[in-house]
Motif scaffolding. Structure first.
Motif, PDB file in Angstrom:
ATOM      1  N   GLN B  82       0.818  -1.217   0.000  1.00  0.00           N
ATOM      2  CA  GLN B  82       0.000   0.000   0.000  1.00  0.00           C
ATOM      3  C   GLN B  82       0.850   1.265   0.000  1.00  0.00           C
ATOM      4  O   GLN B  82       0.560   2.234  -0.673  1.00  0.00           O
ATOM      5  CB  GLN B  82      -0.914   0.012   1.227  1.00  0.00           C
ATOM      6  CG  GLN B  82      -2.148  -0.845   1.073  1.00  0.00           C
ATOM      7  CD  GLN B  82      -3.052  -0.349  -0.038  1.00  0.00           C
ATOM      8  OE1 GLN B  82      -3.377   0.832  -0.132  1.00  0.00           O
ATOM      9  NE2 GLN B  82      -3.427  -1.252  -0.940  1.00  0.00           N
ATOM     10  N   LYS B  83       1.895   1.209   0.784  1.00  0.00           N
ATOM     11  CA  LYS B  83       2.701   2.400   0.949  1.00  0.00           C
ATOM     12  C   LYS B  83       3.334   2.826  -0.370  1.00  0.00           C
ATOM     13  O   LYS B  83       3.304   4.004  -0.759  1.00  0.00           O
ATOM     14  CB  LYS B  83       3.790   2.123   1.988  1.00  0.00           C
ATOM     15  CG  LYS B  83       4.273   3.389   2.627  1.00  0.00           C
ATOM     16  CD  LYS B  83       4.949   3.129   3.942  1.00  0.00           C
ATOM     17  CE  LYS B  83       5.577   4.437   4.399  1.00  0.00           C
ATOM     18  NZ  LYS B  83       6.644   4.259   5.340  1.00  0.00           N
ATOM     19  N   ARG B  86       0.826   4.098  -2.722  1.00  0.00           N
ATOM     20  CA  ARG B  86       0.371   5.452  -2.422  1.00  0.00           C
ATOM     21  C   ARG B  86       1.260   6.505  -3.082  1.00  0.00           C
ATOM     22  O   ARG B  86       0.808   7.581  -3.438  1.00  0.00           O
ATOM     23  CB  ARG B  86       0.330   5.646  -0.907  1.00  0.00           C
ATOM     24  CG  ARG B  86      -0.626   6.701  -0.485  1.00  0.00           C
ATOM     25  CD  ARG B  86      -1.213   6.451   0.858  1.00  0.00           C
ATOM     26  NE  ARG B  86      -0.195   6.356   1.885  1.00  0.00           N
ATOM     27  CZ  ARG B  86      -0.240   5.493   2.870  1.00  0.00           C
ATOM     28  NH1 ARG B  86      -1.256   4.663   2.971  1.00  0.00           N
ATOM     29  NH2 ARG B  86       0.695   5.454   3.778  1.00  0.00           N
TER      30      ARG B  86
ATOM     31  N   ARG C 224      -8.167   8.527  -1.710  1.00  0.00           N
ATOM     32  CA  ARG C 224      -7.177   7.462  -1.863  1.00  0.00           C
ATOM     33  C   ARG C 224      -6.474   7.599  -3.206  1.00  0.00           C
ATOM     34  O   ARG C 224      -5.256   7.436  -3.309  1.00  0.00           O
ATOM     35  CB  ARG C 224      -7.851   6.091  -1.813  1.00  0.00           C
ATOM     36  CG  ARG C 224      -8.392   5.752  -0.461  1.00  0.00           C
ATOM     37  CD  ARG C 224      -8.295   4.254  -0.240  1.00  0.00           C
ATOM     38  NE  ARG C 224      -8.772   3.932   1.093  1.00  0.00           N
ATOM     39  CZ  ARG C 224      -9.991   3.467   1.344  1.00  0.00           C
ATOM     40  NH1 ARG C 224     -10.821   3.206   0.356  1.00  0.00           N
ATOM     41  NH2 ARG C 224     -10.359   3.240   2.577  1.00  0.00           N
ATOM     42  N   GLU C 230      -3.824   6.833   4.676  1.00  0.00           N
ATOM     43  CA  GLU C 230      -5.062   6.287   5.245  1.00  0.00           C
ATOM     44  C   GLU C 230      -5.422   7.003   6.546  1.00  0.00           C
ATOM     45  O   GLU C 230      -6.569   7.255   6.840  1.00  0.00           O
ATOM     46  CB  GLU C 230      -4.859   4.787   5.471  1.00  0.00           C
ATOM     47  CG  GLU C 230      -6.144   3.996   5.537  1.00  0.00           C
ATOM     48  CD  GLU C 230      -6.942   4.010   4.236  1.00  0.00           C
ATOM     49  OE1 GLU C 230      -8.134   3.729   4.284  1.00  0.00           O
ATOM     50  OE2 GLU C 230      -6.373   4.339   3.152  1.00  0.00           O
TER      51      GLU C 230
END
Ligand SMILES: Nc1ncnc2c1ncn2[C@@H]1O[C@H](COP(=O)(O)OP(=O)(O)OP(=O)(O)O)[C@@H](O)[C@H]1O
Ligand SMILES: Nc1ncnc2c1ncn2[C@@H]1O[C@H](COP(=O)(O)OP(=O)(O)OP(=O)(O)O)[C@@H](O)[C@H]1O
Ligand SMILES: [Mg+2]
Ligand SMILES: [Mg+2]
Lengths: 347, 324, 324, 501, 300
Positions: B82-83, B86, C224, C230
């Protein structure tokens, strides 16, 4: 009165105003700057719908199409002017005549899901009105509904299902059958195909055309999709901010639009034959109907606006070829010149 | 051929539900070249949006990408933590959503929502972030951008909001923008303004663009290449002129014939018969089989992707097609 | 804004008058204050004297109008029992109740929001199930029983915390409160828990529902897609949206907590106005009951006012003065 | 040493003359003094008055104690007493004024600093008992003081054993020892009285150690508390009588029916035999044992032995179901009748339970109990006073040295002018008894008076005007380090507490 | 949205609820407990060893016996007896009847009253709406206890009066909920379609509007029943509830609560646990129903 049009709007206006309540009145007494806010949803519109005709009503969101449609269908009172059904003012009708007129003009709405009561079965959705109005004897309702369902292309074995068990196109068919069930003469279609996929849209449009032939129906067809309107309508009415700015047959209107707004609409319509084109949008946003621009409502966005446009409201006048247009420029330049000017200015 | 910006191979995104697995995206492969505008069309529910979300790793649970590879500038995105993801979202790939009324947070000012996007990726001062936000607003044609930064979304009209969303997408000059039906909710004249801006900016910043739409007209006007989706699969793809002039897949043909402009005024339209299959009960083989007038027994087996130079389709019986 | 104030003012006056009338009639219907007040060996002469001095000999409507007239002059009458101005009586005890309710509220919020977030962000997980089941338990336990159990466990068996009264008071910045001494805090804990358990459950569920309704919204997905962390999404984008319903409910609940602290105050001998009310009802001290309700209703009104203002601060879409 | 008391009641004012109700007296008696004081069995003793003399039937001379000082240091004089007795009549908005206590005074005169001469309007044998219970305030301080001045402590200047320090309404009152007190030196430097109205909470407070002493201990907790080491219970049978009032005066009564629940056209309760039967159906000892856990004394008259006026020959009616059945049959109700009992549920310990137990006993005795209705006292008392019930439970606490006041209020014919029967909720009336009581009240000779009272008591209870049930036993409980003088007047006061050495 | 609509199934409401409850073990458990308790309550008199309402069969000699004791006439008090010598088990089953009855009945009546007023307010709007809603606000603002006490004074004590008081404090909640649901539904096209079809106003109100406002009502109704049971218990605790000879669960707790610390825990704790179980299981089931019916959350 054989020659009276089926449905006619004469100088019809509809205003929605929020009255000041006691608190606001008191505040105004103390000098607060408050006034009643009025939306001129429909502003002095004349519109004639002849028997057997399909009249298209186009315009951008919020320009008053639905409001006009509702008034024409008799479910919303007018603020000014009158709506005539077969030559008789709707507001003057009473009792059985009134019910007759109301049932004779039906409406089909945009979102097929929200127009169907989710807690009723198809049989009741379609059958309720004819039953309560005594159009069919109680015992025959099912047959009657089944026949209608078949006619609009629904499998009659589905009559006991609930709306959510149908696809969007099928729901729209239920809505159509429901309207047909009270044997209307005129149907107001308010964006009735806008929510559908092209293919389904084509099916429904075909159905409309078939029904028209079969039952001699008249349509007031509201849409923002010019290509649809162009395809099925006998006459097109273009609205801008509560006013009619242009009318004409599709052929004429689409080939030689007279009003700059109509011109822009037609020009900006995307089409698959027109690939990787350049866009030349009209500038500006659609103004709020709360405080519409003075004079010609379109003048702030109009590429040709002159000083007079700010001051004076242009009237809907013949502009040749049976078209009518509400624009000052045709006075100045002559109707043909205006459109030519318009085209040259944008290229 | 230079390396594509995006290279999607055999992508499948599934939604396991109580009633079965919905194969929203089913074995989809495509590429987006540098500076290329690709149109993705198809009817409602065909999987267009999910394709877009899959690329950004934004598929809502319980849905997830079950297989395939997504390479962005050569870098594999599937399985990326996810990081790391992102740092790509918003910075290198941006997305614009369909409904301009819903994409902006109603309780945060436009400025906040823009500045946070700058700060999420670049280590700059607030003032700098604000300046960049202001410039981006100016870029999309919003008058007096400095004041508008302090305004809240509800103070903008739909068209303006969509421009704000575009401005946000442009903040980091991304290499790829995915636009999911960004003009569907807008009026014709406003749509045309947006299309105008997008086209200009894509050109100006040399961005690649995936334009999702159900309106063939819009895609025709904008795209270099078009991909047609049906029931989770790309059934036809190719240069826009080519596909629209000579569609090969019967579905594409049907789609083009169903629009009112395809037949003379007053004539009956030509809808595709039948309805799209429920995503839970798609027929095996070609999903379009039941609605197709050319279908034969062979269609019960899945058709392979047919690649003919720049064109591709998934059909055993394509409409006769000759290379230009 | 001024419209808003005027509307509120008019509505408030109407509500106050009606409340006064209902309560006047209601308390009159319950019983005869004289029976409750006089000593058990009073002579008829004494009785007559008391009736006269309290003005109970006059017809009810006359008493009511006298009351209204005096109320207009800021005089809400004197307590039958205490012979003190009711206002003094109420304001003497209001701080204790405010202290209790505010502590309870803070407790409910400080614990409820995080728990609700945890639950809502991982719906249907084990943690979520545990928290939700716990919160239903909080709803289901009748307050008085819960209070009794707290005393049983923490005061009688474990002997950790005192169970009655308000404890030592400290003063800080000119405010007297038991919040400022250790002893005071100890006294506060049990009643505050008792009072807040129900609200805690409420806050948890509101937050959870809020999270669950907000998370799937487009703007969250858009955030997002912008590459925002998050954390920021949850604590800025989502939380600020959740605060809106939360504030409304909290406003209402704060009012009702104030009004309904009766049970807690009775059980924990907390010297607040809730206890004063129940005592006054039991003793038929009508002026106190009427004044109490007027004060509480005024507080309701004030709180609602504050909530509306807070609301408009958090939700920019709300403009005070607009109807609904 | 310090003392913390958990009290079930809170005063409504610090002004000792504001209200005569128990909650106010409890505070007043610690800060102020009266001319007389009572012992644990309501016997009277000199306090601020050291002696009194009946000069003639309408003249009294009272000598005050020498050397008594108010908390502000000024000495107590006759002027203060005269002022106080005058003031007692005119307390604005007082719900329970002492006006009755001073009603008999025609004039007062300070003979010297410590002697007062009183003239009464009519001969008043119990005059000294009447004025003896009025609290004495300082003229200098109280003359211009408002009730707020008392509550704030400004005017709370008495001669009592403790000085008033502060009052936090709803929470506590704190007192400090008056070192210049004329009486016995007190054990406690500081006293805090916490108001804990909820029974269970009060008990819990004691058990958790938050307070040293609590009052009004619920009977059901006695057993437990006695069993806890480090805690002690102090009990006394009080002069509070719990009785069943019987609507015996009217021809029709609302809550008595025939066995099928239909109204009766005759009121069975008018018949003395029926009343006696009801009384005989009640197993008083069982009620005391089971419901009150022993905290009561079966009663057959108004006041218990030890209080003047109690007649030793009038005992609690025995539990005699057979006799009762016979009495009912004699009265023509062999098959019984239907009855509904009413009671309060928040007035005294176990009130609702007792009503149910009575219901059980009546049902066993062959009556049809249509219902037992318990209501909050405020609702209940209004309806009871309006004669809406047929058989209903009430209590009457006797706080005067003799039973005279109680009998006058409870059983004499209702007469506003004469001031009799003010609590006679059943409108009971008996000419002979009225005469006997009038004679009693006019009697100056204390011995004779008591004898007359006993005769009247015997006479009236023969008729079963009410059904006496029991006298409440009342309890205090404290930590081992304190001892408490349980008293019939139900007073909770630091002056009654001592430190155990 | 149309692509997703097949997911938001709206079959018959009951089917959806049942399916939803069955799919959550927690709710299923709650539902089963509810059913068992309901059955127990209905069959109460057949199950109990003693009629706890009949004063003639009670004996204070049997008072406060601990669980498992034998009575004089050989009955075993499995859960002990209360201060009047009532068999706790019997008393609790009867109490359950009363509590459930009071809760259900007052909930249903309040639902009907609230629904009618809420619908009227929503449909007619304007002054009628304003009036009804102000009354609603007022009702929601007045402490339950005060309302109950006033009623009790006016009407006297009794089961029906408690029910009446509970209806009075509950209807406003329903009215508010119906109104807000109806305001949303009123603007949907199907109402307009019905108008176009010339269907009469009462028919539209009852036949079209009401059924669509029902789902939230059912949930609120369920939770209100739980609330009412709790409220009745609290009223009883404060001494203004039901007649003492016909104890509800709340009254049993209230009676026993006073002896809780004197060691006779069973008088309060058992009815307390039963009340807790009852309210908890209703809440847990109702909660699940709310989740199912919340269109924005959809099914799992
Ligand atoms: N009931 C109403 N109260 C107040 N304003 C209204 C009402 N109905 C419509 N309006 C306003 O009147 C104007 C015209 O609305 P109308 O619905 O007729 O537009 P439309 O052309 O049908 O738009 P769309 O294409 O979005 O359906 C809008 O500005 C709308 O806000
Ligand atoms: N959260 C979800 N849960 C289950 N199925 C889903 C979910 N989201 C999408 N789907 C399914 O995935 C399929 C593809 O959906 P998608 O949103 O990509 O369609 P689309 O082509 O974008 O349609 P539209 O034109 O209506 O936006 C649909 O059949 C839809 O039912
Ligand atoms: Mg419209
Ligand atoms: Mg999509």
């Amino acid at each position: 009165m054989m020659d009276a049009p089926l449905l006619e709007a004469r100088g019809v206006s509809r205003r929605f105003s929020r009255k000041l309540d006691y608190a606001e009145k008191i505040a105004r007494m103390f000098g607060a700057n408050l006034s009643e806010r009025t939306v001129h949803a429909v502003d002095q519109v004349d519109l004639t719908v002849n028997r057997g005709e399909v009249v298209g009503l186009v315009g951008e969101s919020g320009c008053g199409k639905s409001t006009l449609g509702r008034m024409m269908a008799g479910i919303m009172p007018t603020s000014d002017g009158e709506v005539r059904w077969k030559g008789k003012s709707l507001s003057a009708l009473t009792g059985a005549d009134k019910r007759q007129a109301r049932l004779a003009a039906q409406m089909i709405f945009q979102d097929p899901m929200s127009t169907l009561n989710p807690r009723k079965r198809v049989i009741d959705l379609i059958g309720e009105a004819p039953r309560v109005h005594g159009l069919v004897p109680d015992g025959n309702v099912r047959d009657y509904v089944a026949k209608l369902a078949e006619r609009v292309g629904l499998d009659p074995s589905y009559l006991d299902r609930y709306p959510h068990q149908f696809s969007g196109g099928q729901r729209q068919r239920i809505g159509i059958a429901r309207a047909l069930a009270v044997k209307p003469e005129l149907i107001v279609c308010d964006e009735s195909v806008a929510a559908l996929d092209v293919s389904i849209q084509a099916q429904i449009l075909n159905l409309f055309m078939d029904l028209k032939k079969e039952f001699g129906l008249t349509y007031l067809f509201i849409s923002h999709d010019l290509s649809v309107v162009k395809h099925i309508c006998d006459r097109v009415v273009v609205m801008y901010l509560g006013r009619v700015v242009e009318t004409g047959t599709p052929d004429e209107l689409f080939s030689s639009p007279k009003h700059p707004y109509t011109q822009a609409l037609i020009r900006e319509l995307p089409s698959i034959t027109d690939r990787r084109r350049d866009f030349t949008p009209i500038r500006g946003e659609i103004p709020s109907p709360l405080n519409p621009p003075s004079g010609c409502h379109f003048h702030p966005r109009c590429p040709f606006a002159i000083e007079r446009c700010q001051r004076e409201r242009p009237l809907l006048e013949p502009a040749g070829n049976g078209q009518m247009s509400a624009c000052h420029l045709k006075d100045l330049l002559g109707s043909a010149g205006a459109s030519k000017l318009a085209q040259s200015a944008n290229v | 051929m230079t390396q594509p910006v995006l290279d999607v191979r055999n992508l499948s995104t599934h939604f396991p539900t109580r009633r079965g697995v919905i194969k929203a995206v089913d074995d989809v492969s495509f590429q987006v070249g540098q500076r290329e505008i690709v149109g993705l069309v198809g009817e409602s529910g065909s999987g267009k949006s999910i394709t877009g979300f899959s690329i950004l790793g934004l598929v809502d649970p319980p849905g997830r990408v079950v297989s395939g590879s997504i390479r962005f500038q050569g870098e594999e995105l599937t399985g990326l933590p996810q990081k790391a993801m992102r740092t790509i979202r918003g910075k290198r790939i941006a997305m614009i959503f369909q409904d301009p009324m819903m994409t902006l947070n109603p309780v945060l000012s436009v400025g906040t929502q823009m500045i946070e996007t700058v700060l999420a990726h670049d280590n700059v001062s607030r003032a700098e972030a604000r300046a960049r936000s202001r410039d981006a607003l100016g870029l999309v044609g919003i008058p007096s951008p400095d004041e508008r930064l302090d305004a809240y979304p509800h103070q903008f009209s739909g068209g303006m909001r969509q421009r704000v969303a575009i401005a946000i997408a442009l903040l980091h000059r991304p290499e790829l923008i995915i636009a999911d039906e960004p003009t569907t909710a807008l009026d014709v004249t406003i749509q045309s303004q947006i299309l105008f801006e997008i086209k200009r900016l894509a050109n100006e910043f040399s961005m690649a663009l995936i334009w999702i739409s159900h309106d063939l007209g819009v895609v025709a006007a904008l795209a270099d290449r078009v991909m047609v989706m049906y029931a989770g699969k790309i059934v036809e793809a190719g240069p826009v002129d080519d596909v629209l002039a000579r569609p090969a897949h019967p579905y594409t043909v049907g789609l083009m014939q169903a629009i009112p402009a395809a037949v003379p005024r007053g004539e009956p339209l030509k809808p595709i018969p039948g309805m799209a299959p429920s995503p839970l009960a798609r027929p095996s083989g070609c999903a379009f089989r039941d609605r197709c007038d050319r279908a034969t027994d062979i269609c019960a087996t899945p058709p392979a992707l047919d690649l003919s130079e720049a064109r591709e389709w998934r059909c055993f019986h394509p409409k006769e097609w000759r290379a230009a | 804004m001024s419209v808003f104030v005027i509307r509120r003012l008019m509505q408030s006056i109407a509500v106050l008058v009606v409340t006064a009338l209902i309560v006047f009639l209601g308390v009159y219907a319950i019983g005869d204050p004289i029976e409750m007040l006089i000593s058990h060996d009073a002579s008829p002469a004494e009785r007559a004297q008391v009736i006269l001095s309290l003005g109970l000999d006059r017809p009810l409507w006359q008493q009511f109008f006298t009351f209204c007239w005096n109320a207009l002059h800021g005089d809400l009458g004197r307590s039958f029992v205490f012979n003190k101005p009711t206002i003094t009586l109420i304001f003497e005890r209001l701080p204790a109740t405010l202290e209790l309710t505010l502590t309870g509220l803070v407790f409910a919020l400080a614990l409820g929001i995080p728990l609700g977030l945890i639950s809502g962000l991982k719906p249907n997980s084990v943690t979520d199930e545990a928290i939700m089941t716990g919160s239903i338990l909080g709803f289901s336990l009748p307050g008085f029983w819960q209070g009794m159990m707290l005393i049983m466990i923490f005061s009688v068996w474990l002997g950790w915390l005192p169970s009655t009264g308000r404890g030592e008071m400290g003063s800080f910045l000119g405010i007297h409160s038991s919040l400022f001494t250790l002893d005071g805090l100890k006294h506060l804990i049990l009643p505050a828990i008792n009072l807040s358990l129900f609200k805690l459950s409420l806050v948890i569920r509101l937050t959870r529902t809020g999270v669950r309704e907000t998370m799937p919204l487009d703007f969250v997905k858009f955030a997002r897609a912008k590459g925002i962390s998050e954390r920021r999404i949850v604590f800025v984008h989502v939380l600020k949206n959740i605060l809106i319903p939360l504030i409304t409910v909290i406003g209402m609940e704060l009012g009702s907590m104030l009004a309904f602290a009766v049970v807690t105050e009775t059980i924990f001998a907390w010297p607040g106005i809730g206890k004063l009310l129940i005592d006054s009802i039991m003793r038929l001290d009508r002026p106190v009951v009427v004044a109490y309700l007027l004060v509480i209703v005024s507080l309701f009104i004030l709180i609602n006012f504050a909530v509306d203002i807070l609301y408009s601060l958090i939700d920019p879409r709300v403009r005070l003065g607009d109807q609904s | 040493a310090d003392l913390t008391i958990g009290s079930s009641t809170e005063p409504s004012s610090i002004d000792p003359q504001f209200s005569r109700t128990g909650n106010n007296q409890n505070i007043a008696m610690q800060v102020f003094d009266r001319l007389l004081e009572t012992d644990t069995t309501i016997g009277i003793h000199p306090a601020l008055a050291v002696s009194w003399k009946n000069v003639d039937p309408t003249t009294w001379e009272v000598k005050l104690r020498d050397g008594v000082k108010f908390h502000d240091g000024s000495p107590l004089t006759a002027e203060d007493v005269i002022f106080s007795l005058t003031r007692a009549k005119n307390i604005p908005n007082s719900p329970a004024p002492f006006s009755g206590n001073v009603a008999a005074i025609a004039s007062m005169k300070a003979v010297d600093d410590l002697t007062i001469e009183f003239k009464t309007k009519t001969p008043a044998p119990d005059f000294i008992e009447q004025i003896g219970f009025v609290y004495i305030v300082s003229k200098k301080v109280a003359e211009k003081a408002t009730i707020e001045d008392f509550n704030s402590g400004k005017a709370a200047i008495g001669t009592g054993a403790y000085k008033f320090k502060s009052w936090t309404p709803g929470d506590n009152i704190s007192l400090t020892r008056n070192d210049a007190f004329w009486g016995k030196k007190q054990d406690f430097d500081n006293v805090t009285i916490k108001f804990i109205s909820n029974d269970a909470s009060r008990v819990a407070a004691l058990r958790s150690g938050a307070v040293d002493l609590i009052d009004a201990v619920p009977p059901r907790d006695i057993k437990t508390l006695t069993g806890i080491s480090g805690l002690k219970v102090f009990s006394i049978p009080s002069a509070r009588l719990i009785y069943l009032a019987i609507d015996s005066a009217r021809d029709k009564t609302p809550f008595v029916t025939d066995k099928d629940g239909k109204p009766l056209d005759k009121n069975p309760l008018k018949d003395k035999r029926v009343r006696q039967a009801l009384s005989n159906l009640i197993n008083r000892q069982l009620i005391v044992d089971r419901i009150l856990e022993g905290s009561g004394e079966p009663a057959g008259q108004l006041v218990p032995a030890g209080v003047a006026g109690s007649d030793p020959t009038v005992t609690a009616p025995a539990y005699a179901p057979d006799a009762a059945k016979k009495l009912l049959a004699d009265a023509g109700y062999a098959g019984g009748f239907g009855i509904t009992l009413h009671t309060s549920n928040d007035r005294f310990p176990g009130d609702a339970d007792i009503a149910q137990a009575l219901g059980q006993m009546f049902a066993r005795g062959g009556l049809k109990v249509n219902g037992v209705v318990a209501q909050p006292y405020n609702v209940y008392t209004k309806a009871a006073s309006a004669q809406e019930y047929s058989a209903f439970i009430f209590s009457l606490g006797n706080s005067t040295p003799t039973s005279a006041t109680g009998l006058r209020n409870l059983l004499m014919t209702v007469n506003k002018e004469a001031g009799t029967g003010s609590f006679n909720r059943t409108q009971y009336s008996d000419k002979v008894f009225d005469d006997m009581m009038r004679q009693t009240m006019a009697e100056f000779d204390p011995e004779k008076r008591i004898q007359l009272l006993q005769e009247a008591t015997k006479y009236v209870f023969e008729d079963t005007p009410i059904i006496p049930l029991y006298w409440q036993k009342i309890h205090w409980a404290g930590k081992a380090k304190v001892s408490y003088e349980a008293n019939m007047t139900e007073d909770t006061s630091a002056t009654l507490a001592k430190l155990v050495k | 949205m149309s692509a997703l609509s097949f997911l938001s199934r709206e079959d018959a409401l009951s089917a959806r609820l049942l399916r939803g409850i069955a799919s959550s073990p927690k709710a299923l458990f709650g539902g089963i407990i509810c059913l068992i308790l309901l059955l127990t309550a209905v069959l109460g008199p057949l199950l109990t060893p003693q009629n706890p309402y009949d004063l003639a069969v009670l004996d204070i000699l049997d008072a406060k016996l601990p669980p498992g004791s034998q009575s004089m006439d050989g009955l075993t008090y499995w859960l002990g007896t209360d201060g009047q010598g009532r068999d706790m088990l019997s008393a609790m089953i009867y109490g359950l009847r009363t509590s459930l009855g009071v809760g259900l009945f007052s909930g249903i009546v309040a639902l009907i009253v609230g629904t009618v007023l809420g619908l009227i307010a929503a449909y007619y709007g304007g002054r009628i709406d304003a009036l009804i809603m102000r009354v609603v606000d007022l009702m929601l603002g007045l402490p339950t206890i005060l309302v109950a006490l006033m009623l009790l004074a006016l009407l006297g004590q009794g089961l029906w009066k408690v029910v009446f008081a509970l209806v009075l404090v509950q209807w406003a909640t329903f009215a508010r909920a119906v109104r807000s649901a109806a305001l949303v539904e009123k603007n949907k096209d199907y109402i307009e379609a019905a108008v176009t079809l010339g269907i009469s106003t009462p028919r539209i109100l009852l036949g079209h509007l009401l059924p669509n406002c029902l789902p939230p009502l059912i949930v609120i109704g369920m939770l209100q029943v739980a609330n009412a049971i709790s409220a009745e218990a609290t009223l009883s605790f404060l001494g203004i509830g039901l007649p003492i000879t016909q104890p509800s669960l709340g009254l049993l707790i209230a009676n026993g609560y006073q002896v809780l610390m004197s060691g006779e825990y069973w008088i309060s704790v058992y009815p307390g646990l039963l009340l807790l179980t009852l309210v908890f299981s209703i809440n847990i089931t109702g909660d699940r129903c709310r989740e199912i019916l919340n269109p924005r959350l959809g099914e799992r």
